[in-house]
Write a protein that holds these residues in place. Structure first.
Motif, short mmCIF file in Angstrom:
data_model
loop_
_atom_site.label_atom_id
_atom_site.label_comp_id
_atom_site.label_asym_id
_atom_site.label_seq_id
_atom_site.Cartn_x
_atom_site.Cartn_y
_atom_site.Cartn_z
N LEU A 90 68.11 -49.59 75.71
CA LEU A 90 67.28 -48.72 76.54
C LEU A 90 66.90 -47.47 75.79
O LEU A 90 67.57 -47.07 74.83
CB LEU A 90 68.04 -48.30 77.80
CG LEU A 90 68.50 -49.38 78.75
CD1 LEU A 90 69.35 -48.75 79.83
CD2 LEU A 90 67.34 -50.10 79.36
N THR A 147 63.68 -46.63 79.96
CA THR A 147 62.76 -47.74 79.74
C THR A 147 63.37 -48.70 78.75
O THR A 147 64.42 -48.45 78.18
CB THR A 147 61.42 -47.24 79.17
OG1 THR A 147 61.67 -46.66 77.91
CG2 THR A 147 60.78 -46.23 80.07
N GLU A 148 62.66 -49.79 78.51
CA GLU A 148 63.09 -50.70 77.45
C GLU A 148 62.97 -49.96 76.12
O GLU A 148 62.22 -49.00 76.00
CB GLU A 148 62.17 -51.93 77.41
CG GLU A 148 62.07 -52.64 78.73
CD GLU A 148 63.39 -53.22 79.16
OE1 GLU A 148 64.09 -53.78 78.30
OE2 GLU A 148 63.73 -53.09 80.35
N ARG A 149 63.70 -50.46 75.15
CA ARG A 149 63.73 -49.79 73.85
C ARG A 149 62.33 -49.68 73.27
O ARG A 149 61.65 -50.68 73.10
CB ARG A 149 64.62 -50.58 72.90
CG ARG A 149 64.41 -50.25 71.45
CD ARG A 149 65.21 -49.04 71.04
NE ARG A 149 66.20 -49.41 70.05
CZ ARG A 149 67.50 -49.24 70.23
NH1 ARG A 149 67.96 -48.68 71.30
NH2 ARG A 149 68.33 -49.63 69.30
N GLN A 172 71.53 -54.59 77.13
CA GLN A 172 70.12 -54.29 76.98
C GLN A 172 69.95 -52.97 76.25
O GLN A 172 70.67 -52.02 76.50
CB GLN A 172 69.48 -54.23 78.37
CG GLN A 172 67.99 -54.05 78.38
CD GLN A 172 67.27 -55.28 77.90
OE1 GLN A 172 67.85 -56.35 77.78
NE2 GLN A 172 66.01 -55.13 77.62
#
Lengths: 257, 93
Positions: free
Chosen positions: A220, A148-150, A218
């Motif tokens: 993660l 997922t996103e951080r 990005q």
């Protein structure tokens, strides 16, 4: 003579400043009053004042224009300052635990305590759940890994509870939430916070001499799903197709209703 | 140097499970080397970096597994993709 005029107008501008912004202007006023020579600049706003000082010689008609211009310029710089402050606040402001809990609620996760020598990794169970984190939804089962996103406010080896569960399923039963199930919970453990591979964003306009290259990585978070709660888990794995027909009927009813 | 004095001790205490070794290697840029359980080494050069930046990179190395940095194929890695049976065109509800 010019100095006196400059000081006078500078004081006028300072009073205009005080109405807009409070604490920094005091330091500027002090700097002005202490230094009769306005050529020495210490604060950031002073260079912006130098531009309208060419209009100072045309006194009465232009004063309001100057103050208006300066008001606009100060507001724009205030906006930038505030955005900078907001960015720094985003990084540092989350010390109270209540705020962390609120932000976690936005991201649909609740951080539990760290764990050591806790038997959390069970064998595979034939149960799945559809869980939402941020704006992404995943169909998740026991022992899966999710990127997922951080996620803020959680470190590696933290237990998470994902409380936005949209659907639970097993070979015998399907529970659909409208839109979320209140009693369902999905337990996960944070495996790592890592950066994705670098993506190069390349922009080019042909024949226009325009070429830009930007690298982006990005951040993660890898979560490992450990347990799904809120549904009866079948112990015998021999449930097959005839029971699926009975199961899918509540789905249809829910879809049409 | 400033990192080693100011931030390294706190980093060591926060991560008692890590073995932190400092070596003085002459003639090379200062770097951080992370040894992972999958026998992977990640090297980060910290030449001309502020202590805060070095701490950030050190925490990044600590947070990461030693996976090779490649573009992800899927965001969802699973061994059992289907619970109720994979759908085909023959399945009737």
């Amino acid at each position: 003579m010019a100095h006196r005029r400059c000081l006078h107008s500078a004081l006028l501008h300072a009073t205009a400043l005080i109405s807009l912004k409070k604490s920094p202007s005091l330091s500027i006023v002090k700097a002005l009053t202490s230094k009769p020579n306005p050529g020495i600049t210490t604060s950031n706003l002073e260079p912006s004042w130098f531009i309208p000082w060419s209009y100072i010689r045309h006194f009465s008609s232009r004063k309001s224009d100057d103050s208006e211009n300066e008001a606009e310029m100060e507001e724009s710089s205030d906006g930038e300052g505030e955005s900078d402050e907001m960015a720094s606040d985003m990084v540092r402001d989350y010390s109270p635990e209540e705020k962390e809990a609120e932000a976690a609620a936005i991201g649909y996760k609740v951080v539990g305590p760290l764990q050591r020598s806790d038997r959390v990794f069970k064998d595979y169970e034939p149960v799945f759940a559809v869980v939402q984190i941020g704006s992404h939804q995943f169909k998740v089962s026991n022992g899966d890994s999710i990127f997922t996103e951080r996620l803020k406010f959680c470190e590696v080896n933290d237990k998470l509870i994902l409380n936005k569960v949209l659907l639970l399923g097993s070979p015998t039963q399907t529970i659909i939430g409208r839109p979320i199930l209140p009693d369902a919970a999905v337990h996960a453990v944070v495996e790592e916070h890592a950066l994705d591979a670098k993506v190069i964003i390349f922009k080019k306009k042909r024949r226009k001499n325009y070429r830009r290259t930007k690298g982006h990585r990005q951040e993660l978070t890898k979560l490992r799903i450990t347990a799904i709660q809120g549904i009866e888990k079948p112990e015998i794995k021999t449930d097959g197709k005839p029971l699926k027909a009975a199961v899918k009927k509540p789905e249809k009813i829910a879809a049409t209703a | 140097m400033a990192f080693m004095e100011s931030e390294l001790p706190t980093f060591k205490e926060k991560n008692p499970q890590l073995e932190v070794v400092t070596e003085l290697i002459r003639g090379q840029h200062p770097h951080l080397k992370g040894f992972y359980k999958n026998k992977n080494e990640r090297v980060v050069c910290v030449k001309n970096m502020t202590p805060e930046d070095i701490l950030l990179y050190a925490t990044r190395l600590r947070n990461a597994l030693g996976r090779k940095v490649v573009k992800l194929r899927t965001r969802h890695v699973t061994k059992h993709p289907s619970v109720q049976g994979t759908w085909t065109t023959d399945v009737k509800f």
